[in-house]
Design a protein around this motif. Structure first.
Motif, PDB file in Angstrom:
ATOM      1  N   ILE A 563      25.513  64.344  56.174  1.00  0.00           N
ATOM      2  CA  ILE A 563      25.453  62.892  56.348  1.00  0.00           C
ATOM      3  C   ILE A 563      26.545  62.432  57.312  1.00  0.00           C
ATOM      4  N   ASP A 564      27.757  62.979  57.169  1.00  0.00           N
ATOM      5  CA  ASP A 564      28.849  62.595  58.064  1.00  0.00           C
ATOM      6  C   ASP A 564      28.545  62.976  59.507  1.00  0.00           C
ATOM      7  N   LEU A 565      27.965  64.142  59.710  1.00  0.00           N
ATOM      8  CA  LEU A 565      27.643  64.578  61.073  1.00  0.00           C
ATOM      9  C   LEU A 565      26.550  63.701  61.679  1.00  0.00           C
ATOM     10  N   ASN A 657      18.083  53.319  60.101  1.00  0.00           N
ATOM     11  CA  ASN A 657      17.239  53.013  58.945  1.00  0.00           C
ATOM     12  C   ASN A 657      16.105  54.027  58.773  1.00  0.00           C
ATOM     13  N   LYS A 658      15.566  54.514  59.884  1.00  0.00           N
ATOM     14  CA  LYS A 658      14.519  55.536  59.808  1.00  0.00           C
ATOM     15  C   LYS A 658      15.071  56.845  59.225  1.00  0.00           C
ATOM     16  N   ILE A 659      16.256  57.221  59.704  1.00  0.00           N
ATOM     17  CA  ILE A 659      16.871  58.465  59.215  1.00  0.00           C
ATOM     18  C   ILE A 659      17.209  58.336  57.739  1.00  0.00           C
ATOM     19  N   ALA A 660      17.779  57.195  57.348  1.00  0.00           N
ATOM     20  CA  ALA A 660      18.141  56.990  55.948  1.00  0.00           C
ATOM     21  C   ALA A 660      16.904  57.030  55.056  1.00  0.00           C
ATOM     22  N   ARG A 672      26.046  56.090  52.553  1.00  0.00           N
ATOM     23  CA  ARG A 672      27.084  56.112  53.594  1.00  0.00           C
ATOM     24  C   ARG A 672      26.502  56.052  54.990  1.00  0.00           C
ATOM     25  N   LEU A 673      25.197  56.317  55.143  1.00  0.00           N
ATOM     26  CA  LEU A 673      24.598  56.197  56.472  1.00  0.00           C
ATOM     27  C   LEU A 673      24.644  54.765  56.987  1.00  0.00           C
TER      28      LEU A 673
END
Length: 815
Positions: A563-565, A657-660, A672-673
């Motif tokens: 998630i951080d990356l 938002n798509k990735i999340a 955290r995204l």
């Protein structure tokens, strides 16, 4: 002599006289020789008289040039010597050696060879008890002189040299085994023996290039070739050397190579030291290395090619010693090499400052200095790569401690005479050395490979305004992070159609690696983020940054790190779109291409179908509408770049938002995204001569309406400028104050009671809460839209997306 007088002579004299025929061509009278031998064995007390009389006759015959009788006398002496082994033989040996000396002093080559042969036979006899009063100084000198024979006849010259080498070999065998009779190892003898052997070894038409232990030459080669015979004698001498006399045997080698200028070219020097390293006992290898280092120090002002020749010899010696015992010289080797690396860079910098006069000569000198520097780096790398892991870690720390960083004094290398150009050069050389040492290093845990004491100074050069330094830092990190040899599979930044085809090797993330990323992950992300935004980046920088992200994903990533990356990648995309740093279009497109390549990689690594689908769709649209956002296009020659990036459709971007949504459906914690990535700010920005992320200590409030697209950013900022002006005026004072504050905080946390520290932290937290409330009441104005977000930036801290508080303002949510 009449018969009556002959009958009155002592028996031993009559027996000696009878062995000599009337005509010397007839040779030794064997029957009478047997009688003389029987008499000597039966009455050993007569041996000294027999020897003295034989010596008297031989001396007379030598003076009268009656070579036939000289040959007969020496043959008789040899037979008596071989037959008699009693205590009384010692006086006879003195007579024998006196006769050999007479032959060696004669000017006739045949007699010199005859005397040498007799001495060699004597040397092979093992005496029952040693004779400590006997010395061989004359024989060392004489045999050494024969090794340098310059006779006009080539055949006779070769014969005399071979005799001299065999004589030296005989002296060594006779004296070297007895520790109480170690006069042969005295410097005055070694200074004659070793150069004589090297002089003959040097006559080899083609220098032997073998790198392993010596092969056994044939008997014919030993007898007929002075070079082969000298080399074998040299090996035998070194093989018998002990701890106390090793240096005496090695130092004359340096004197010979210096006198004959054999360091450039250095083929013969390398050949000599290969012989030395393979011949001596393994536990004494470090003595030879110490001697080479000492000689390098002594010749530090010589020409670059001479120094390079010595360093290459050191490399060969280290290569052999690394397979056995290196001893206590590890740090000494590296310290000396790094010191000479600084010398070389300093010489190069001084030459470059002399102006354009004699530019051809200066260019030649610069090239020669680069040869020296490359030789040093190769030696450091080879030596380091052969050390055990625990020693290699120490050497990595040692080298890193030498790397100068602008604005700090933590490094231990003197750079006062180098200037900026020389300092940059020494930084590059040291990092190249570190890269060589870390090559092939495989630590079980990343904490072992990158401890905090090593990671912090390693990452400091990654913020410098020099693309080559940043490349080297990234390559060193790759060596340490890549524990499964995946880097070669990731070479080159590209959109990989199917990551499974790469056959990536990985293991489950261990607890130590997870702890490492919790502690140091933000530091790694920060340096990657800032490294992508450098204006002097070239294609290789983007490739290495992409590889860094991929290796962290493979070796160190759990769900939280993934998630951080992804947050980091989205932040890089936003920075390229907004372009607060005023980067050129090529660099902005390069960042976009890097983000595309990495998200394509990570989406396939975590195998979330919806995430892969979104990434593939964006890449497909870019291929048709904006190919300059893809690595295959932007990094090729003569790429067509757009005039601007401001008016692109949002379908060309990876949307948070798509990735999340896609990751959340697969069980990832995606809260955290929604928090944009902002790099931490540390003192490294100032130390590395770059502009800080936050250049002000003012309080900034940014209100971003929710109904704006995520890829558009509007910034409304109010700031208090007094503190910023104060900081700009009194930078040095601020630095000193910050250092003192840090020191006091560290000291307090080390010595103060826990209850006191907890109470103080609680009071400060309450005070900060009250002040933030006051600031919000003073500075927040209602936004033009019903809702918004709040960003507060203060000094080196940035507060974003704090929990939602309901304010008194109608229809306003503050994050």
């Amino acid at each position: 002599v009449c018969c009556c007088c002959s009958a009155l002579r002592p028996r031993y004299k009559r027996l000696v006289d009878n062995i000599f025929p009337e005509d010397p061509k007839d040779g030794l009278v064997k029957a009478d020789m047997e009688k003389l031998t029987f008499y000597a064995v039966s009455a050993p007390e007569k041996l000294d008289r027999i020897g003295a009389y034989l010596a008297e006759r031989l001396s007379r015959d030598v003076v009268r040039h009656r070579s036939g009788y000289v040959l007969i006398a020496m043959e008789a002496l040899d037979q008596l010597l071989m037959a008699c082994h009693s205590q009384s033989i010692k006086p006879f040996v003195e007579s024998f050696l006196h006769m050999v000396a007479k032959l060696l002093e004669s000017g006739e080559p045949k007699l010199q060879v005859l005397g040498t042969n007799s001495f060699v036979k004597f040397a092979n006899i093992e005496e029952d008890t040693p004779s400590y009063h006997r010395r061989y100084d004359f024989f060392v000198s004489r045999f050494s002189a024969m090794c340098h024979s310059c006779h006009s006849d080539p055949e006779i010259r070769t014969e005399i040299r071979i005799a001299g080498i065999r004589g030296i070999q005989g002296v060594v065998r006779k004296t070297v085994n007895d520790e109480l009779r170690a006069t042969i190892w005295e410097p005055q003898h070694m200074d004659k023996i070793v150069p004589s052997l090297l002089f003959n070894m040097q006559k080899i038409e083609e220098v032997d290039s073998r790198i392993g232990p010596p092969s056994s030459p044939s008997v014919a080669d030993k007898e007929e070739n002075p070079a082969v015979l000298a080399e074998n004698c040299f090996r035998e001498l070194l093989g018998r050397a002990t701890f106390g006399n090793m240096n005496n045997a090695v130092r004359p080698v340096f004197a010979h190579l210096d006198h004959h200028k054999l360091w450039d070219p250095n083929e013969f020097a390398v050949h000599c030291f290969k012989i030395i390293m393979y011949s001596i006992q393994a536990q004494y290898s470090h003595h030879v290395i110490q001697e080479i280092l000492g000689h390098l120090d002594a010749r530090k002002k010589d020409s670059p090619r001479v120094r390079a020749g010595i360093i290459q010899v050191l490399l060969e010696a280290v290569a052999i010693a690394a397979k056995g015992s290196i001893g206590p010289t590890v740090l000494e080797v590296f310290n000396t090499l790094l010191k000479h690396l600084r010398f070389s860079v300093e010489f190069e910098a001084n030459d470059s400052q002399q102006g354009s006069v004699g530019s051809i000569t200066l260019t030649s000198k610069d090239n020669d200095e680069k040869i020296v520097q490359n030789a040093i780096i190769q030696t450091i790398g080879f030596f380091g790569s052969n050390l055990p892991d625990y020693q290699r870690s120490e050497i990595m720390m040692f080298i890193m401690g030498k790397v100068p960083v602008f604005g700090t004094s933590t490094h231990t290398l003197d750079i006062s005479q180098l200037g900026d150009l020389g300092t940059r050069r020494i930084q590059i050389m040291l990092l190249r050395s570190l890269l060589m040492v870390t090559s092939g290093y495989k630590a079980k845990t990343i904490v072992t490979a990158l401890p905090g004491s090593f990671l912090d100074p390693l990452l400091s050069p990654s913020l410098m305004e020099d693309y080559e330094l940043r490349q080297l830092v990234l390559e060193v990190m790759h060596n340490l992070i890549d524990r499964h040899d995946n880097r070669a599979k990731l070479r080159g930044i590209r959109i990989i159609p199917d990551v499974a085809d790469l056959k990536i090797k990985r293991e489950k993330i261990c607890r130590q690696d997870t702890s490492f990323m919790k502690k140091n992950g933000q530091q790694l992300y920060r340096h990657i983020y800032l490294g992508c935004k450098e204006e002097d980046n070239v294609q290789k920088n983007y490739e290495l940054l992409y590889t860094s992200l991929a290796l962290i994903t493979i070796e160190l990533a759990n769900e939280e790190v993934v998630i951080d990356l992804i947050r980091l990648a989205i932040a890089l995309q936003d920075s390229a779109v907004v372009n607060e740093d005023s980067l050129p279009v090529f660099h902005r497109c390069g960042i976009m291409a890097l983000v595309a390549a990495y998200l394509n990689f990570v989406s396939q690594m975590i195998a979330v179908p919806a995430f892969c689908q979104h990434v593939s769709k964006v890449i497909e649209i870019r291929t048709m509408e904006a190919p300059y956002f893809l690595p295959e296009h932007i990094f090729r020659d003569k790429c067509m770049l757009p005039k601007s990036l401001e008016k692109h459709d949002k379908n060309l971007y990876f949307l948070t938002n798509k990735i999340a949504e896609s990751l959340g459906g697969s069980g990832y914690s995606v809260e955290r995204l929604s928090v944009p990535y902002v790099p931490q700010v540390t003192d490294e920005d100032r130390l590395s001569r770059r502009k800080s992320i936050v250049d002000t200590v003012s309080i900034q409030v940014d209100i971003l309406p929710h109904n704006m697209p995520s890829d558009d950013v509007v910034s409304n900022t109010e700031e208090i400028t007094f503190e910023a002006l104060k900081k700009a005026i009194d930078t040095n004072g601020m630095e000193e104050q910050e250092k003192e504050k840090r020191r006091l905080v560290i000291e307090k946390f080390q010595k103060a009671p826990f209850e006191e520290i907890a109470a103080q932290c609680e009071s400060k937290a309450n005070l900060l809460h009250d002040r933030l409330a006051q600031i919000l009441e003073l500075t927040i104005r209602p936004p033009p839209s019903p809702s918004g977000t709040l960003t507060i930036t203060s000094g080196h801290a940035q507060y974003q997306s704090v929990p939602v508080y309901e304010m008194k303002f109608p229809d306003l949510c503050v994050y």
